[in-house]
Scaffold this motif. Structure first.
Motif, short mmCIF file in Angstrom:
data_model
loop_
_atom_site.label_atom_id
_atom_site.label_comp_id
_atom_site.label_asym_id
_atom_site.label_seq_id
_atom_site.Cartn_x
_atom_site.Cartn_y
_atom_site.Cartn_z
N ARG A 75 -69.17 56.52 -37.66
CA ARG A 75 -70.54 56.11 -37.37
C ARG A 75 -70.76 55.84 -35.89
NH1 ARG A 75 -71.29 51.01 -38.95
NH2 ARG A 75 -69.07 50.63 -39.31
N GLU A 76 -71.99 56.07 -35.46
CA GLU A 76 -72.36 55.68 -34.10
C GLU A 76 -72.96 54.28 -34.15
OE1 GLU A 76 -74.43 57.02 -30.03
OE2 GLU A 76 -74.51 58.42 -31.69
N ILE A 77 -72.54 53.42 -33.23
CA ILE A 77 -73.17 52.10 -33.16
C ILE A 77 -74.12 52.08 -31.95
CG2 ILE A 77 -71.52 50.73 -34.47
CD1 ILE A 77 -70.10 50.06 -31.88
N PRO A 78 -75.28 51.42 -32.12
CA PRO A 78 -76.33 51.53 -31.10
C PRO A 78 -76.06 50.78 -29.80
CG PRO A 78 -77.11 50.28 -33.00
CD PRO A 78 -75.74 50.74 -33.33
N SER A 79 -75.29 49.68 -29.87
CA SER A 79 -75.21 48.88 -28.63
C SER A 79 -73.88 48.15 -28.52
CB SER A 79 -76.33 47.84 -28.63
OG SER A 79 -76.02 46.83 -29.60
N GLU A 80 -73.66 47.60 -27.33
CA GLU A 80 -72.46 46.81 -27.08
C GLU A 80 -72.37 45.60 -28.01
OE1 GLU A 80 -71.41 47.44 -22.45
OE2 GLU A 80 -73.15 46.19 -22.78
N ARG A 81 -73.52 45.01 -28.28
CA ARG A 81 -73.54 43.81 -29.14
C ARG A 81 -72.98 44.15 -30.53
NH1 ARG A 81 -78.82 42.09 -28.79
NH2 ARG A 81 -78.44 40.93 -26.88
N ASP A 82 -73.36 45.33 -31.03
CA ASP A 82 -72.86 45.75 -32.36
C ASP A 82 -71.34 45.92 -32.35
OD1 ASP A 82 -75.46 46.50 -33.96
OD2 ASP A 82 -75.72 47.32 -31.95
N PHE A 83 -70.84 46.38 -31.22
CA PHE A 83 -69.40 46.61 -31.09
C PHE A 83 -68.62 45.33 -31.43
CE2 PHE A 83 -65.60 46.17 -28.43
CZ PHE A 83 -64.89 47.33 -28.71
N PHE A 84 -69.03 44.20 -30.87
CA PHE A 84 -68.29 42.95 -31.09
C PHE A 84 -68.32 42.53 -32.55
CE2 PHE A 84 -69.31 42.80 -26.54
CZ PHE A 84 -68.02 42.67 -26.03
N GLN A 85 -69.47 42.71 -33.20
CA GLN A 85 -69.62 42.36 -34.61
C GLN A 85 -68.71 43.25 -35.48
OE1 GLN A 85 -70.99 39.70 -35.91
NE2 GLN A 85 -70.21 40.44 -37.87
N GLU A 86 -68.76 44.55 -35.21
CA GLU A 86 -67.97 45.52 -36.00
C GLU A 86 -66.47 45.26 -35.87
OE1 GLU A 86 -68.96 47.97 -37.99
OE2 GLU A 86 -71.01 48.48 -37.42
N PHE A 124 -63.89 53.75 -38.04
CA PHE A 124 -64.06 54.74 -36.96
C PHE A 124 -65.49 54.69 -36.41
CE2 PHE A 124 -60.32 56.21 -39.13
CZ PHE A 124 -59.56 56.85 -38.17
N LEU A 125 -65.60 54.39 -35.12
CA LEU A 125 -66.93 54.23 -34.50
C LEU A 125 -67.04 55.08 -33.24
CD1 LEU A 125 -66.94 50.32 -34.53
CD2 LEU A 125 -68.05 51.79 -36.22
N LYS A 126 -68.29 55.32 -32.83
CA LYS A 126 -68.51 55.93 -31.51
C LYS A 126 -69.59 55.14 -30.79
CE LYS A 126 -70.60 60.01 -31.31
NZ LYS A 126 -71.14 61.36 -31.59
N LEU A 127 -69.46 55.09 -29.46
CA LEU A 127 -70.41 54.32 -28.65
C LEU A 127 -70.66 55.11 -27.36
CD1 LEU A 127 -71.97 51.66 -28.21
CD2 LEU A 127 -69.86 50.63 -27.39
N ASN A 128 -71.95 55.24 -27.02
CA ASN A 128 -72.33 55.97 -25.82
C ASN A 128 -71.90 55.18 -24.58
OD1 ASN A 128 -73.70 57.18 -23.66
ND2 ASN A 128 -75.34 57.89 -25.02
N ALA A 129 -71.01 55.76 -23.78
CA ALA A 129 -70.47 55.06 -22.61
C ALA A 129 -71.56 54.69 -21.61
CB ALA A 129 -69.41 55.93 -21.93
N GLU A 130 -72.59 55.54 -21.53
CA GLU A 130 -73.66 55.28 -20.55
C GLU A 130 -74.53 54.09 -20.95
OE1 GLU A 130 -75.08 59.31 -20.56
OE2 GLU A 130 -74.25 59.67 -18.55
N LYS A 131 -74.50 53.77 -22.26
CA LYS A 131 -75.29 52.62 -22.74
C LYS A 131 -74.44 51.36 -22.83
CE LYS A 131 -78.52 55.35 -25.55
NZ LYS A 131 -78.86 55.68 -26.95
N SER A 132 -73.17 51.45 -22.43
CA SER A 132 -72.31 50.27 -22.57
C SER A 132 -71.49 50.03 -21.30
CB SER A 132 -71.40 50.43 -23.79
OG SER A 132 -70.89 51.74 -23.87
N PRO A 133 -72.18 49.79 -20.19
CA PRO A 133 -71.48 49.60 -18.91
C PRO A 133 -70.56 48.38 -18.89
CG PRO A 133 -73.81 49.04 -18.71
CD PRO A 133 -73.64 49.70 -20.04
N PHE A 134 -71.00 47.30 -19.57
CA PHE A 134 -70.19 46.07 -19.58
C PHE A 134 -68.84 46.32 -20.25
CE2 PHE A 134 -68.85 42.37 -22.14
CZ PHE A 134 -68.51 41.50 -21.11
N LEU A 135 -68.88 46.99 -21.43
CA LEU A 135 -67.64 47.27 -22.16
C LEU A 135 -66.74 48.23 -21.40
CD1 LEU A 135 -68.49 47.63 -25.95
CD2 LEU A 135 -66.76 46.18 -24.93
#
Length: 227
Positions: A75-86, A124-135
């Motif tokens: 799955r794709e997760i929309p944001s950095e915030r979702d990353f921490f929860q997942e 298994f997740l994917k996250l757009n690097a351009e939308k997650s500069p902090f991570l």
């Protein structure tokens, strides 16, 4: 010549004897197992059956729990915030930091889609690097694609570009599966000491060398030829 023939005969006899001995051991072991089952009374058999059923029920419950947490699909997760929860709610997580314009990310997607269905013990997740500069900054992600391999909420390991995967664009799903097995991120049943691309090498597969470019902390594609 005669002496050589004799030693061959002796070796053959020794070998045959070895085979007979090991067959005998296996047969004796089987006989003992059968005898043990024969001697079991109804109660013991019932207890054995119950234990098996409980183990089965437990593994089904575990499977359901994983599925309810979003395991079993890539799955794709929309944001950095979702990353921490997942990451917080699952023991094993693979997160692909990707970019739309990077061809190698599409190759990675194809393999991760297969593995997510096969290994539901891992998320298994994917996250757009351009939308997650902090991570990207925090996890020091400089090359795209990069897989962050997370265990118990901590990033344990990274798969950066295709360097660990035989250094080729046409690596197999088994190769990526082996690499995740090495990081103890999935239940891997193959031999960790033998990477799948090693056996490919024996058959003369040619490998293309990939360049990793990390310049002044910027993020670069592993398939780009920029300076």
């Amino acid at each position: 010549k005669m002496a050589a023939d004799t030693s061959v005969d002796i070796l053959q006899k020794v070998l045959e004897n070895e085979i007979l001995q090991s067959t005998k051991v296996v047969e004796e072991h089987l006989d003992a197992e059968i005898q043990k089952l024969d001697q079991m009374d109804e109660d013991e058999l019932e207890r054995l059956k119950q234990r098996r059923l409980e183990a089965l029920k437990k593994s089904q419950q575990q499977k359901q729990e994983w599925l309810s947490k979003g395991h079993g699909e890539y799955r794709e997760i929309p944001s950095e915030r979702d990353f921490f929860q997942e990451v917080k709610e699952s023991k094993n997580v693979v997160c692909h930091f990707y970019r739309d314009t990077t061809f190698r990310c599409q190759i990675m997607d194809k393999h991760l889609t297969v593995l997510a269905k096969k290994h539901i013990e891992t998320k298994f997740l994917k996250l757009n690097a351009e939308k997650s500069p902090f991570l990207c900054e925090r996890l020091r992600i400089k090359v795209i694609p990069t897989l962050a391999l997370i265990k118990d909420g901590k990033t344990q390991d990274y798969v950066v570009g295709f360097t660990d995967l035989g250094n080729t664009d046409d690596f197999t799903t088994e190769t990526l599966e082996w690499r995740l097995g090495c990081a103890d991120l999935i239940n891997y049943s193959g031999n960790l000491m033998e990477p799948p691309f090693q056996s490919q090498k024996k058959y003369g597969t040619s490998f293309t060398k990939l360049d990793k470019k990390t310049i002044r902390g910027k993020i670069y594609d592993s398939d780009s030829d920029d300076d």
